[in-house]
Design an enzyme around this catalytic site. Structure first.
Site, PDB file in Angstrom:
ATOM      1  N   CYS A  89       0.621  -1.225   0.031  1.00  0.00           N
ATOM      2  CA  CYS A  89       0.028  -0.113  -0.100  1.00  0.00           C
ATOM      3  C   CYS A  89       0.884   1.275  -0.038  1.00  0.00           C
ATOM      4  CB  CYS A  89      -1.015   0.178   1.366  1.00  0.00           C
ATOM      5  SG  CYS A  89      -2.050  -1.160   1.155  1.00  0.00           S
TER       6      CYS A  89
ATOM      7  N   ARG B  48       3.697  -0.227  -4.920  1.00  0.00           N
ATOM      8  CA  ARG B  48       3.422  -0.705  -3.594  1.00  0.00           C
ATOM      9  C   ARG B  48       2.050  -1.684  -3.539  1.00  0.00           C
ATOM     10  NH1 ARG B  48       6.745   1.694   0.013  1.00  0.00           N
ATOM     11  NH2 ARG B  48       5.564   1.055   1.686  1.00  0.00           N
TER      12      ARG B  48
ATOM     13  N   TRP C  61      -2.876  -2.725  -1.545  1.00  0.00           N
ATOM     14  CA  TRP C  61      -2.689  -4.163  -1.822  1.00  0.00           C
ATOM     15  C   TRP C  61      -3.415  -4.981  -0.727  1.00  0.00           C
ATOM     16  CZ3 TRP C  61      -0.246  -8.578   0.472  1.00  0.00           C
ATOM     17  CH2 TRP C  61       0.043  -9.350  -0.205  1.00  0.00           C
TER      18      TRP C  61
ATOM     19  N   ASN D  70      -1.152   2.209   5.666  1.00  0.00           N
ATOM     20  CA  ASN D  70      -0.226   1.432   5.293  1.00  0.00           C
ATOM     21  C   ASN D  70       0.204   0.540   6.400  1.00  0.00           C
ATOM     22  OD1 ASN D  70       1.819  -0.246   4.040  1.00  0.00           O
ATOM     23  ND2 ASN D  70       3.049   1.403   4.097  1.00  0.00           N
ATOM     24  N   GLY D  71       0.112  -1.063   6.385  1.00  0.00           N
ATOM     25  CA  GLY D  71       0.618  -1.800   7.310  1.00  0.00           C
ATOM     26  C   GLY D  71      -0.489  -2.887   8.004  1.00  0.00           C
TER      27      GLY D  71
ATOM     28  N   GLU E 243      17.916 -16.496 -10.257  1.00  0.00           N
ATOM     29  CA  GLU E 243      17.386 -15.336 -10.363  1.00  0.00           C
ATOM     30  C   GLU E 243      16.730 -14.976 -11.775  1.00  0.00           C
ATOM     31  OE1 GLU E 243      16.433 -12.725  -8.824  1.00  0.00           O
ATOM     32  OE2 GLU E 243      16.458 -11.060  -9.960  1.00  0.00           O
TER      33      GLU E 243
ATOM     34  N   LYS F 226      12.689 -13.988 -12.155  1.00  0.00           N
ATOM     35  CA  LYS F 226      12.522 -12.639 -13.183  1.00  0.00           C
ATOM     36  C   LYS F 226      11.545 -13.294 -14.155  1.00  0.00           C
ATOM     37  CE  LYS F 226      13.523  -9.883 -11.421  1.00  0.00           C
ATOM     38  NZ  LYS F 226      13.923 -10.177 -10.205  1.00  0.00           N
TER      39      LYS F 226
ATOM     40  N   GLU G  25       7.808 -14.033 -12.342  1.00  0.00           N
ATOM     41  CA  GLU G  25       6.895 -12.941 -11.740  1.00  0.00           C
ATOM     42  C   GLU G  25       6.427 -12.012 -12.688  1.00  0.00           C
ATOM     43  OE1 GLU G  25       9.025 -10.703  -8.863  1.00  0.00           O
ATOM     44  OE2 GLU G  25      10.996 -10.385  -9.859  1.00  0.00           O
TER      45      GLU G  25
ATOM     46  N   HIS H 204      20.111 -35.283 -10.851  1.00  0.00           N
ATOM     47  CA  HIS H 204      19.150 -36.065  -9.803  1.00  0.00           C
ATOM     48  C   HIS H 204      17.816 -35.893  -9.726  1.00  0.00           C
ATOM     49  CE1 HIS H 204      23.214 -36.826  -7.766  1.00  0.00           C
ATOM     50  NE2 HIS H 204      23.637 -35.568  -8.106  1.00  0.00           N
TER      51      HIS H 204
ATOM     52  N   LYS I 191       5.828  -4.271  -4.679  1.00  0.00           N
ATOM     53  CA  LYS I 191       7.248  -4.263  -4.386  1.00  0.00           C
ATOM     54  C   LYS I 191       7.690  -4.233  -3.137  1.00  0.00           C
ATOM     55  CE  LYS I 191      11.260  -2.152  -6.535  1.00  0.00           C
ATOM     56  NZ  LYS I 191      11.639  -3.199  -6.885  1.00  0.00           N
TER      57      LYS I 191
HETATM   58  C1  AGP Z   1      11.993  -9.201  -6.935  1.00  0.00           C
HETATM   59  O1  AGP Z   1      11.847  -9.133  -8.434  1.00  0.00           O
HETATM   60  C2  AGP Z   1      10.955  -9.347  -6.114  1.00  0.00           C
HETATM   61  N1  AGP Z   1       9.729  -8.560  -6.501  1.00  0.00           N
HETATM   62  C3  AGP Z   1      11.149  -9.646  -4.556  1.00  0.00           C
HETATM   63  O2  AGP Z   1      11.419 -11.163  -5.074  1.00  0.00           O
HETATM   64  C4  AGP Z   1      11.919  -8.897  -3.794  1.00  0.00           C
HETATM   65  O3  AGP Z   1      13.179  -9.207  -4.075  1.00  0.00           O
HETATM   66  C5  AGP Z   1      11.678  -9.574  -2.254  1.00  0.00           C
HETATM   67  O4  AGP Z   1      10.391  -9.022  -2.040  1.00  0.00           O
HETATM   68  C6  AGP Z   1      12.872  -8.726  -1.573  1.00  0.00           C
HETATM   69  O5  AGP Z   1      12.338  -7.407  -1.381  1.00  0.00           O
HETATM   70  P1  AGP Z   1      13.686  -6.424  -0.570  1.00  0.00           P
HETATM   71  O6  AGP Z   1      14.941  -6.409  -1.675  1.00  0.00           O
HETATM   72  O7  AGP Z   1      12.916  -5.229  -0.787  1.00  0.00           O
HETATM   73  O8  AGP Z   1      13.631  -6.935   0.564  1.00  0.00           O
END
Ligand code: AGP
Length: 610
Positions: free
Chosen positions: A2, A27, A74, A98-99, A483, A487, A490, A506, A605
């Site tokens: 949020c 957010r 969110w 927010n929270g 990674e 990417k 997501e 394995h 995010k």
């Molecule tokens: C990254 O592409 C993601 N959206 C997510 O995994 C992110 O890296 C994770 O939530 C950690 O966030 P931070 O680095 O702000 O702690």
């Protein structure tokens, strides 16, 4: 999750708030709303869906007034709907939040018993009712009412409140969730992060946990957690407003991928001395003596930052020769992880606000460990909790999929490994010089890689129709395989798995077939021959291979359907390079599919819930 924004000044508040929310939409983006004081009372407009829906409603029904608050959501408590969208209203009071309020059930029952009727399923509405009741009970104005109300809350919150009887006033409070105050000329703003306010001012005040603040066009009054007036210094933020713009790119993510040379260069700037083969991370608060006495490094992080931490472990063990553990923030508490006073706990987080990582830091601190934050957002929760910080200097990252912050984190962790290696007397000066030299060359090599973006876009067409993709890598390339897979999944919603290449036999080898593209990170590094064998195993089962290979590696032509060339570079810095085409690959697949790249479904995010 949020985002909240508030504005009080002489301009029309609604457009400024919508603009601020636009920068915070990363957010959360399932609904949005705004409340403006029009001089007579508080007018509220809310809409389900992205911010553009709210903006459209406001075009048809403009809100007049120079004081207002807004929110992009969110969902945590209550599904996305107009009723659950913020602001929430109780009598003369409107609140955005927010929270998460952890004692919301008990408070809801208490308020219901007192005759309060609720119009939403949110925990936020409770705050509005509590403030309203404090006003009815004789609080000395909105500031006092909010102060008394938040004393009843447990959990994390950042809130902004409007009151019908105090036009020209916003009351804001924070506990655990971020809230920044922007001090402009004849105007005051508040927001969940810096980019939301940058087009108005670079003068910011960071509230402390427990603070309650009253914002008026002409000034700011802050009460600390002890209810006494508190002085919070103004700080000049050197992020420029254009950094938070798309700057001609189709998406923030693409812009941020292209900003990586500068993000890495900025993270290194002023922190190393090539002639002396030394690193000077002055802010980490860990002198050479303390570094020498370390027994262990314990890295904690989530998501992409966790992958950076996995790379960091290779460096810390091989360069600084310090035993290193890596753990997901979300797992630390649940497996009863052990921390010791001679541990250095390194919390890696772009936002500095990730709840799981914060919880891990708190556990480590309680056990007496020293904590170092590697974060991108100044003064965010994790650096505040930590004993020292090594900030990445990537500038604001808006795209939900993290890119430039990842490579900036890698640069910071490699600096840390060299610093610890030198401080502990285990890294010879010549080797340190080689590593630092290689690191300094990364920005220009990244630049070259980005010049081949069109070729990566062509390769992406091969993956657009894939239902599953496997990513393989060995050694330092293993976390990069993870990674690359993260990417892709997501933002393109294609199922992808990252595996250590040596693990393929394995189990995952059973998946190999002509319909499963396999992306293999196979630069000419120490693991090259072994990874090459893995490619052959994939080919033998008719798996199509996309290889990331060192420029000039002719043998790759016979083994791969597509080759993405990586510049020749020392093994140690390869992760900073190999990840770049994988980011582009994910981006172009998602874009070809027509996805909302910067705001992928279900994600936010900053993940401030556990
Ligand atoms: C990254 O592409 C993601 N959206 C997510 O995994 C992110 O890296 C994770 O939530 C950690 O966030 P931070 O680095 O702000 O702690």
């Amino acid at each position: 999750m949020c985002g909240i924004v508030g504005y009080v000044g002489e301009s029309s508040a609604a457009p400024i708030i919508v603009e601020g929310l636009r920068r915070l939409e990363y957010r959360g983006y399932d609904s949005a709303g705004i409340a403006v004081h029009d001089g007579h009372g508080v007018q509220v407009v809310r809409a389900l869906g992205k911010l553009r829906v709210l903006a459209k409603v406001l075009e048809d029904r403009p809100l007049a007034g120079t004081t207002g608050i807004g929110h992009t959501r969110w969902a945590t408590h209550g599904r996305p709907s107009e009723e659950n969208a913020h602001p929430h209203v109780a009598g003369p009071v409107a609140v955005v939040h927010n929270g998460i309020i952890e004692n919301h059930r008990a408070l809801r029952q208490e308020l219901a018993r007192a005759g309060v009727a609720f119009s939403s399923d949110t925990d936020t509405e409770i705050i509005a009712h509590l403030v309203h009741r404090e006003l009815q009970a004789g609080a000395a104005g909105l500031l006092d009412a909010v102060r008394r109300a938040v004393a009843r809350l447990s959990g994390a919150y950042a809130i902004a409140v409007l009151g019908r009887d105090e036009p020209g006033v916003i009351v804001a409070a924070r506990q655990g969730s971020p809230l920044v105050i922007g001090c402009g000329e004849g105007e005051m703003l508040c927001g969940s992060d810096i980019p939301a306010l940058l087009s108005h001012t670079q003068q910011m005040v960071f509230l402390e946990d427990g603070d309650v603040a009253e914002l008026r066009a002409g000034g700011l009054r802050v009460l600390g957690a002890d209810a006494k007036p508190a002085l919070r210094p103004r700080r000049h933020i050197d992020w420029s407003p254009v950094m938070a713009e798309r700057g001609g790119y189709k998406h923030f993510m693409l812009k941020e991928i292209h900003e990586q040379p500068e993000a890495v260069a900025a993270t290194l700037r002023g922190r190393l001395d090539l002639d002396a083969s030394s690193v000077h991370p002055s802010e980490i608060g860990l002198g050479p003596e303390a570094a020498g006495a370390l027994r262990r490094v314990y890295l904690v992080a989530c998501g992409t930052s966790f992958h950076a931490a996995l790379v960091g472990r290779y460096w810390l063990e091989s360069i600084a020769q310090v035993p290193t553990v890596v753990e997901l923030g979300s797992e630390v508490r649940y497996r009863g992880a052990l921390f010791f006073p001679d541990d250095l706990v390194v919390a890696v987080s772009q936002s500095g606000e990730t709840a799981d990582t914060i919880a891990a830091v708190q556990t480590a601190k309680a056990a007496g460990a020293r904590v170092l934050a590697v974060a991108n957002v100044l003064d965010s929760a994790i650096p505040r909790l930590a004993h020292g910080s090594l900030y990445t200097r990537a500038g604001p990252e808006i795209g939900v999929a993290s890119t430039k912050c990842f490579t900036a984190q890698l640069a910071a962790l490699l600096l840390l490994a060299v610093y610890l290696g030198r401080s502990r007397g285990v890294l010879p000066a010549e080797r340190a010089a080689e590593i630092l030299q290689a690191l300094c060359e990364v920005p220009s090599q990244m630049h070259d890689l980005l010049g081949d973006a069109d070729y990566v876009r062509a390769v992406a067409t091969r993956l657009v129709h894939a239902r599953h993709v496997l990513f393989l890598g060995r050694g330092l390339s293993f976390p990069i395989a993870l990674e690359g897979a993260l990417k892709l999944k997501e933002i393109s919603y294609v199922h992808a798995e990252g595996y250590a290449a040596g693990e393929m036999k394995h189990g995952p080898i059973a998946l190999i077939e002509p319909e499963l593209p396999v992306v293999v990170i196979c630069p000419q590094d120490a693991a090259y021959d072994k990874t090459l064998s893995n490619i052959q195993e994939v080919r033998a089962r008719e798996g199509p291979v996309v290889a990331l290979a060192t420029k000039g590696d002719e043998s790759m032509h016979d083994l791969s359907e597509h080759i993405i060339w990586i510049p020749r570079a020392p093994d140690v810095v390869l992760p900073l390079l190999t990840v770049v085409p994988l980011q582009l690959l994910a981006y172009y697949v998602a874009d070809r599919k027509g996805h909302d790249v910067d705001q992928p479904r279900n994600l936010a995010k900053t993940v401030t819930v556990e």
